[in-house]
Design an enzyme around this catalytic site. Structure first.
Site, short mmCIF file in Angstrom:
data_model
loop_
_atom_site.label_atom_id
_atom_site.label_comp_id
_atom_site.label_asym_id
_atom_site.label_seq_id
_atom_site.Cartn_x
_atom_site.Cartn_y
_atom_site.Cartn_z
N GLY A 135 4.64 33.90 44.63
CA GLY A 135 3.54 34.84 44.52
C GLY A 135 2.21 34.12 44.43
N TYR A 136 1.75 33.59 45.55
CA TYR A 136 0.46 32.88 45.61
C TYR A 136 -0.58 33.70 46.36
CZ TYR A 136 1.82 28.22 43.77
OH TYR A 136 2.20 27.17 42.96
N GLU B 17 6.56 20.75 47.40
CA GLU B 17 6.89 21.37 48.68
C GLU B 17 6.96 20.34 49.80
OE1 GLU B 17 5.49 25.37 51.10
OE2 GLU B 17 3.98 24.23 50.01
#
Length: 396
Positions: A132-133, A251
């Site tokens: 949720g960015y 990431e």
């Protein structure tokens, strides 16, 4: 990072290759080479079952420390795992966001109680996560977040109000890590917090976003006074930006080598198709195939160099070029695929008229230079953070 591998590493390569050959069959045979970018809608339940099969074999979270449930493999063996997984046609990982992003971040910044609560479900292939960015108006400009969170004075729970967008596999996820503004007077990077939020609750609505490929792995997520526990805050209030940036460092971890193996599979498909259609005698096609091959080799060596640094989420300068490099390369590969297909690129074979693999590659790769940080933003990051150039003028 050395380019070669030791005899012990090569024995490990044989171990994982043998396990994959023995398990990617029967009920999992249809999953080979499915579920990657642009195909993430394929076989979601079967791929969740595959995550549990991986867990039973000890093949989830292989790089995590043993105290967190992982195998503590060396970087070289993690590279081998991801390469062999992609080589064998292992399906797109439903647990990627939990294993590659949420888990390492919780391990690095969470309390011992939070590690005990959240990490075992990821290792077991049981709990699935989404990110949720991004928000409308706060995509590449992540510091412009408007989603709010505050604590209920009676229960101590965190209450969330706002919207997230481009949330991959939100409709298949059990948890979401959310960046929210917990200081209503703050602006920009200040006053943000990092919350772990259960998805299965009345205060959350997930709406699919139809794409060019006619699939909808991306979603909008609406928080309408959604709740999460008081102890589901990672770090302290206001630590959200620091933790969010560390997560983006994770990431760019070892799984990038697996991504490159998927790219290699696509490139080999194009080379074979070019031979079958006689395009391999076209000097321009030959040049473009050779350029793609060389670009992929450079991408691999730079990734190995990137992985030779600390694995704590910090980004070395060479890591900052990775997103721009692979996304630009992949877009060009999609164009090359259409040129090799020729007229067939515009034809669907028969009902139900689903896109072919290369058609999906071309259409989905249109988004590669946008999601995960646009190419324009990536160039600013390289200029300002890696090269130390003056910051681009910002609006007042």
């Amino acid at each position: 990072m050395k380019i070669g591998f030791s005899p012990e590493d090569e024995a490990f390569r044989q171990e994982i290759a043998t396990w994959l050959e023995a398990n990617l069959k029967d009920e999992f045979a249809a999953l080979r080479f499915r579920g990657g970018p642009g195909d993430e809608h394929a076989f979601p339940e079967e791929r969740k079952a595959w995550e549990r099969r991986l867990a039973e074999g000890g093949w989830t979270c292989v790089g995590w420390a043993p105290e967190h449930g992982g195998r503590g493999l060396s970087i070289s063996q993690q590279v081998i795992f991801h390469e062999e997984y992609a080589r064998a046609g292992g399906p797109g990982r439903m647990g990627h966001i939990g294993e590659g992003l949420a888990g390492p971040t919780i391990a690095a910044f969470g309390s011992e109680a939070q590690r005990r609560r959240f990490l075992p479900g990821i290792v077991a292939g049981r709990d699935f996560w989404c990110q949720g960015y991004s928000e409308p108006g706060a995509g590449s400009d992540l510091a412009n977040i408007k989603t709010r969170a505050w604590q209920d004075p009676d229960t101590g729970k965190w209450i969330l109000q706002g919207q997230k967008v481009w949330t991959s596999l939100a409709h298949e996820s059990d948890w979401c890590f959310v960046i929210a503004r917990t200081d209503p007077q703050s602006r920009g990077r200040e006053g943000l917090s990092f919350l772990l939020v259960p998805m299965d609750q009345p205060g959350i609505t997930v709406r699919p976003i139809p794409q060019l490929t006619a699939t909808s792995e991306f979603n909008e997520v609406f928080f309408d006074e959604a709740e999460t526990d008081a102890d589901a805050l990672l770090g302290a209030p206001g630590d959200g930006w620091r933790i969010a940036m560390a997560l983006l460092g994770f990431e760019r971890g070892v799984s990038t080598l697996g991504q490159q193996m998927q790219f290699r599979n696509e490139l080999e498909t194009l080379i074979g198709l070019a031979r079958d259609k006689g395009c391999d005698r076209d000097p321009l096609i030959r040049q473009r195939l050779a350029r793609a091959w060389g670009g992929l080799k450079i991408m691999r060596y730079n990734a190995l160099r990137m992985l030779s640094g600390p694995q704590d989420g910090s980004l070395k300068p060479e890591a900052m070029i990775y997103k721009l490099d692979w996304s630009s390369w992949h877009v060009e590969l999609g164009k090359l695929a259409m040129d090799i297909l020729g007229d067939e690129a515009e034809i669907l074979e028969a009902a139900p008229y689903e896109l072919g693999r290369l058609q999906s590659l071309f259409l989905f790769s249109r988004a590669d230079t946008i999601y995960g940080g646009t190419s324009e933003i990536q160039r600013n990051i390289i200029a300002e953070r890696a090269l130390g150039l003056p910051r681009e003028p910002r609006p007042a």
